[in-house]
Write a protein that holds these residues in place. Structure first.
Motif, PDB file in Angstrom:
ATOM      1  N   ARG A  52      -1.001  -6.614  -3.924  1.00 21.05           N
ATOM      2  CA  ARG A  52       0.353  -6.616  -4.491  1.00 21.05           C
ATOM      3  C   ARG A  52       1.207  -5.564  -3.804  1.00 21.05           C
ATOM      4  O   ARG A  52       2.403  -5.789  -3.552  1.00 21.05           O
ATOM      5  CB  ARG A  52       0.285  -6.357  -6.000  1.00 21.05           C
ATOM      6  N   PHE A  53       0.598  -4.442  -3.471  1.00 24.15           N
ATOM      7  CA  PHE A  53       1.332  -3.384  -2.770  1.00 24.15           C
ATOM      8  C   PHE A  53       1.746  -3.864  -1.372  1.00 24.15           C
ATOM      9  O   PHE A  53       2.892  -3.672  -0.953  1.00 24.15           O
ATOM     10  CB  PHE A  53       0.462  -2.134  -2.667  1.00 24.15           C
ATOM     11  N   VAL A  54       0.830  -4.488  -0.656  1.00 21.87           N
ATOM     12  CA  VAL A  54       1.156  -5.003   0.676  1.00 21.87           C
ATOM     13  C   VAL A  54       2.248  -6.068   0.570  1.00 21.87           C
ATOM     14  O   VAL A  54       3.171  -6.115   1.386  1.00 21.87           O
ATOM     15  CB  VAL A  54      -0.095  -5.592   1.359  1.00 21.87           C
ATOM     16  N   THR A  55       2.155  -6.909  -0.438  1.00 21.06           N
ATOM     17  CA  THR A  55       3.167  -7.940  -0.651  1.00 21.06           C
ATOM     18  C   THR A  55       4.526  -7.321  -0.946  1.00 21.06           C
ATOM     19  O   THR A  55       5.565  -7.807  -0.476  1.00 21.06           O
ATOM     20  CB  THR A  55       2.753  -8.878  -1.804  1.00 21.06           C
ATOM     21  N   ALA A  56       4.522  -6.226  -1.708  1.00 16.53           N
ATOM     22  CA  ALA A  56       5.773  -5.522  -1.997  1.00 16.53           C
ATOM     23  C   ALA A  56       6.382  -4.957  -0.723  1.00 16.53           C
ATOM     24  O   ALA A  56       7.604  -5.010  -0.517  1.00 16.53           O
ATOM     25  CB  ALA A  56       5.522  -4.401  -3.005  1.00 16.53           C
ATOM     26  N   VAL A  57       5.551  -4.427   0.151  1.00 16.58           N
ATOM     27  CA  VAL A  57       6.035  -3.912   1.437  1.00 16.58           C
ATOM     28  C   VAL A  57       6.636  -5.045   2.249  1.00 16.58           C
ATOM     29  O   VAL A  57       7.732  -4.914   2.816  1.00 16.58           O
ATOM     30  CB  VAL A  57       4.891  -3.238   2.225  1.00 16.58           C
ATOM     31  N   ALA A  94       0.584   5.296   6.782  1.00 16.18           N
ATOM     32  CA  ALA A  94       1.172   4.199   7.537  1.00 16.18           C
ATOM     33  C   ALA A  94       2.586   4.523   8.008  1.00 16.18           C
ATOM     34  O   ALA A  94       3.183   3.731   8.747  1.00 16.18           O
ATOM     35  CB  ALA A  94       1.198   2.938   6.685  1.00 16.18           C
ATOM     36  N   GLY A  95       3.104   5.646   7.578  1.00 12.32           N
ATOM     37  CA  GLY A  95       4.429   6.070   8.022  1.00 12.32           C
ATOM     38  C   GLY A  95       5.577   5.686   7.127  1.00 12.32           C
ATOM     39  O   GLY A  95       6.745   5.832   7.513  1.00 12.32           O
ATOM     40  N   LEU A  96       5.294   5.226   5.916  1.00 15.84           N
ATOM     41  CA  LEU A  96       6.377   4.896   4.993  1.00 15.84           C
ATOM     42  C   LEU A  96       6.995   6.177   4.446  1.00 15.84           C
ATOM     43  O   LEU A  96       6.276   7.146   4.182  1.00 15.84           O
ATOM     44  CB  LEU A  96       5.857   4.050   3.832  1.00 15.84           C
ATOM     45  N   PRO A  97       8.302   6.203   4.257  1.00 17.52           N
ATOM     46  CA  PRO A  97       8.956   7.382   3.692  1.00 17.52           C
ATOM     47  C   PRO A  97       8.442   7.655   2.281  1.00 17.52           C
ATOM     48  O   PRO A  97       8.309   6.745   1.464  1.00 17.52           O
ATOM     49  CB  PRO A  97      10.440   6.990   3.664  1.00 17.52           C
ATOM     50  N   ALA A  98       8.168   8.913   2.000  1.00 18.59           N
ATOM     51  CA  ALA A  98       7.620   9.295   0.695  1.00 18.59           C
ATOM     52  C   ALA A  98       8.535   8.875  -0.451  1.00 18.59           C
ATOM     53  O   ALA A  98       8.061   8.475  -1.523  1.00 18.59           O
ATOM     54  CB  ALA A  98       7.379  10.800   0.659  1.00 18.59           C
ATOM     55  N   ASN A  99       9.845   8.933  -0.226  1.00 21.42           N
ATOM     56  CA  ASN A  99      10.775   8.613  -1.309  1.00 21.42           C
ATOM     57  C   ASN A  99      10.860   7.117  -1.595  1.00 21.42           C
ATOM     58  O   ASN A  99      11.454   6.694  -2.579  1.00 21.42           O
ATOM     59  CB  ASN A  99      12.168   9.168  -0.995  1.00 21.42           C
ATOM     60  N   GLU A 100      10.265   6.296  -0.736  1.00 22.65           N
ATOM     61  CA  GLU A 100      10.288   4.849  -0.959  1.00 22.65           C
ATOM     62  C   GLU A 100       8.987   4.332  -1.560  1.00 22.65           C
ATOM     63  O   GLU A 100       8.952   3.232  -2.122  1.00 22.65           O
ATOM     64  CB  GLU A 100      10.553   4.115   0.357  1.00 22.65           C
ATOM     65  N   ILE A 101       7.939   5.114  -1.441  1.00 25.29           N
ATOM     66  CA  ILE A 101       6.631   4.625  -1.881  1.00 25.29           C
ATOM     67  C   ILE A 101       6.586   4.394  -3.387  1.00 25.29           C
ATOM     68  O   ILE A 101       6.031   3.399  -3.861  1.00 25.29           O
ATOM     69  CB  ILE A 101       5.519   5.593  -1.436  1.00 25.29           C
ATOM     70  N   GLU A 102       7.196   5.278  -4.172  1.00 29.02           N
ATOM     71  CA  GLU A 102       7.215   5.094  -5.629  1.00 29.02           C
ATOM     72  C   GLU A 102       7.951   3.815  -5.988  1.00 29.02           C
ATOM     73  O   GLU A 102       7.524   3.071  -6.894  1.00 29.02           O
ATOM     74  CB  GLU A 102       7.874   6.299  -6.298  1.00 29.02           C
ATOM     75  N   GLU A 103       9.017   3.521  -5.277  1.00 33.68           N
ATOM     76  CA  GLU A 103       9.755   2.279  -5.524  1.00 33.68           C
ATOM     77  C   GLU A 103       8.891   1.064  -5.194  1.00 33.68           C
ATOM     78  O   GLU A 103       8.911   0.051  -5.909  1.00 33.68           O
ATOM     79  CB  GLU A 103      11.033   2.248  -4.685  1.00 33.68           C
ATOM     80  N   LEU A 104       8.129   1.176  -4.114  1.00 34.16           N
ATOM     81  CA  LEU A 104       7.256   0.078  -3.722  1.00 34.16           C
ATOM     82  C   LEU A 104       6.144  -0.134  -4.740  1.00 34.16           C
ATOM     83  O   LEU A 104       5.758  -1.271  -5.030  1.00 34.16           O
ATOM     84  CB  LEU A 104       6.657   0.356  -2.341  1.00 34.16           C
ATOM     85  N   LEU A 128       7.701  -1.915  -7.582  1.00 34.94           N
ATOM     86  CA  LEU A 128       7.941  -3.309  -7.188  1.00 34.94           C
ATOM     87  C   LEU A 128       6.644  -4.104  -7.200  1.00 34.94           C
ATOM     88  O   LEU A 128       6.615  -5.276  -7.602  1.00 34.94           O
ATOM     89  CB  LEU A 128       8.576  -3.352  -5.796  1.00 34.94           C
ATOM     90  N   ALA A 129       5.546  -3.458  -6.786  1.00 38.48           N
ATOM     91  CA  ALA A 129       4.250  -4.134  -6.723  1.00 38.48           C
ATOM     92  C   ALA A 129       3.779  -4.611  -8.091  1.00 38.48           C
ATOM     93  O   ALA A 129       3.005  -5.568  -8.188  1.00 38.48           O
ATOM     94  CB  ALA A 129       3.212  -3.210  -6.100  1.00 38.48           C
ATOM     95  N   SER A 130       4.220  -3.955  -9.144  1.00 42.28           N
ATOM     96  CA  SER A 130       3.809  -4.337 -10.497  1.00 42.28           C
ATOM     97  C   SER A 130       4.785  -5.307 -11.155  1.00 42.28           C
ATOM     98  O   SER A 130       4.585  -5.713 -12.305  1.00 42.28           O
ATOM     99  CB  SER A 130       3.661  -3.084 -11.375  1.00 42.28           C
ATOM    100  N   SER A 131       5.820  -5.701 -10.425  1.00 40.16           N
ATOM    101  CA  SER A 131       6.831  -6.596 -10.984  1.00 40.16           C
ATOM    102  C   SER A 131       6.342  -8.042 -10.986  1.00 40.16           C
ATOM    103  O   SER A 131       5.453  -8.430 -10.217  1.00 40.16           O
ATOM    104  CB  SER A 131       8.130  -6.507 -10.172  1.00 40.16           C
ATOM    105  N   GLN A 132       6.936  -8.842 -11.861  1.00 45.47           N
ATOM    106  CA  GLN A 132       6.572 -10.256 -11.944  1.00 45.47           C
ATOM    107  C   GLN A 132       6.909 -10.978 -10.645  1.00 45.47           C
ATOM    108  O   GLN A 132       6.193 -11.900 -10.227  1.00 45.47           O
ATOM    109  CB  GLN A 132       7.299 -10.915 -13.121  1.00 45.47           C
ATOM    110  N   LYS A 133       7.969 -10.542 -10.004  1.00 48.68           N
ATOM    111  CA  LYS A 133       8.389 -11.165  -8.744  1.00 48.68           C
ATOM    112  C   LYS A 133       7.290 -11.085  -7.697  1.00 48.68           C
ATOM    113  O   LYS A 133       6.968 -12.076  -7.023  1.00 48.68           O
ATOM    114  CB  LYS A 133       9.665 -10.481  -8.235  1.00 48.68           C
ATOM    115  N   ILE A 134       6.697  -9.913  -7.547  1.00 47.25           N
ATOM    116  CA  ILE A 134       5.655  -9.717  -6.545  1.00 47.25           C
ATOM    117  C   ILE A 134       4.365 -10.413  -6.965  1.00 47.25           C
ATOM    118  O   ILE A 134       3.657 -10.996  -6.126  1.00 47.25           O
ATOM    119  CB  ILE A 134       5.416  -8.221  -6.290  1.00 47.25           C
ATOM    120  N   LYS A 135       4.054 -10.367  -8.246  1.00 45.97           N
ATOM    121  CA  LYS A 135       2.863 -11.069  -8.725  1.00 45.97           C
ATOM    122  C   LYS A 135       2.959 -12.563  -8.401  1.00 45.97           C
ATOM    123  O   LYS A 135       1.981 -13.181  -7.954  1.00 45.97           O
ATOM    124  CB  LYS A 135       2.700 -10.865 -10.236  1.00 45.97           C
ATOM    125  N   GLU A 136       4.137 -13.124  -8.601  1.00 48.54           N
ATOM    126  CA  GLU A 136       4.332 -14.545  -8.321  1.00 48.54           C
ATOM    127  C   GLU A 136       4.309 -14.819  -6.824  1.00 48.54           C
ATOM    128  O   GLU A 136       3.806 -15.862  -6.386  1.00 48.54           O
ATOM    129  CB  GLU A 136       5.653 -15.019  -8.919  1.00 48.54           C
TER     130      GLU A 136
END
Length: 226
Positions: A98-103, A145-155, A158-166
């Motif tokens: 789900r995290f990879v999908t969110a990315v 992986a080089g993602l900005p620290a301030n974006e990881i919490e948002e990701l 997002l990974a736990s959202s219904q949108k990403i699950k679907e």
């Protein structure tokens, strides 16, 4: 030339070490073959259930063979696979995928981020015998992986959202609809037709089917010797 590039879709889950091998080979061949490589993060558990396949852990002889097989393949492909100390205790990959999908969803068009996060997750589980289920583990992989620290919490949110699950469920179902029963599941689009390949040992045949040349698991080294 760009209009003639062959699209290759790679369906994978970081829970599968064989998918890591396929992933690395296709990444190496992006600039060797005339291909547009598209990552399709999916969920192995859904594939196994939907196809009626069995985990190697449920087939004793297959499980014993897998350890030896991976050790040989790691050397051949040059991928640092080290089997976890207790493979049977490895936890699921649903949170990780789900995290990879969110990315992939939030950084559309930036395939490098999906590639780097996926690789770091594979390294955690199949090189370091580390967790890939906890938010802190996913965060660490994202940072490496080089993602900005301030974006990881948002990701992570997002990974736990219904949108990403679907989205993950939809991609997994697409793989099943295309005949998947395990990973890596590879779809090559050539001349308006789809060619499906399973596993990390079909690249020579794949090259033949798409009109390219197989130069071994590490084409850069092969080219250097020529």
């Amino acid at each position: 030339m760009a209009g003639t590039r062959k699209v290759i879709e790679l369906f994978y889950d970081v829970a599968c070490p064989y998918a890591w091998l396929g992933f690395e080979v296709l990444c190496r061949y992006r600039n060797v073959w005339n291909i547009d490589l598209q990552f399709r993060p999916a969920f192995l558990g859904g594939i196994m259930h939907g196809s009626g396949n069995k985990s190697p852990g449920l087939v004793p002889n297959k499980f014993l063979y897998m350890g030896k097989d991976l050790a040989r393949l790691a050397l051949y492909f040059g991928v640092p696979i080290v089997s976890p100390e207790n493979p049977a205790e490895v936890k699921g990959s649903l949170s990780a995928m789900r995290f990879v999908t969110a990315v992939a969803e939030s950084r559309e068009g930036r395939q490098a981020d999906v590639e780097n996060v996926s690789r770091e997750l594979w390294k955690r589980i199949w090189s370091g015998d580390e967790d890939i289920t906890l938010p802190a583990s996913l965060s660490e992989a994202g940072l490496k992986a080089g993602l900005p620290a301030n974006e990881i919490e948002e990701l992570l949110q997002l990974a736990s959202s219904q949108k990403i699950k679907e989205r993950l469920k939809s991609t997994t179902q697409k793989a099943l609809d295309c005949g998947a029963f395990g990973f890596p599941h590879i779809i090559c689009h050539v001349n308006g037709k789809e060619e499906m390949f399973f596993g990390s040992d079909r690249f020579e045949l794949m090259a033949h089917c798409i009109g390219e040349q197989w130069l071994g698991p590490q084409p850069a080294k092969t080219s250097a010797r020529m």
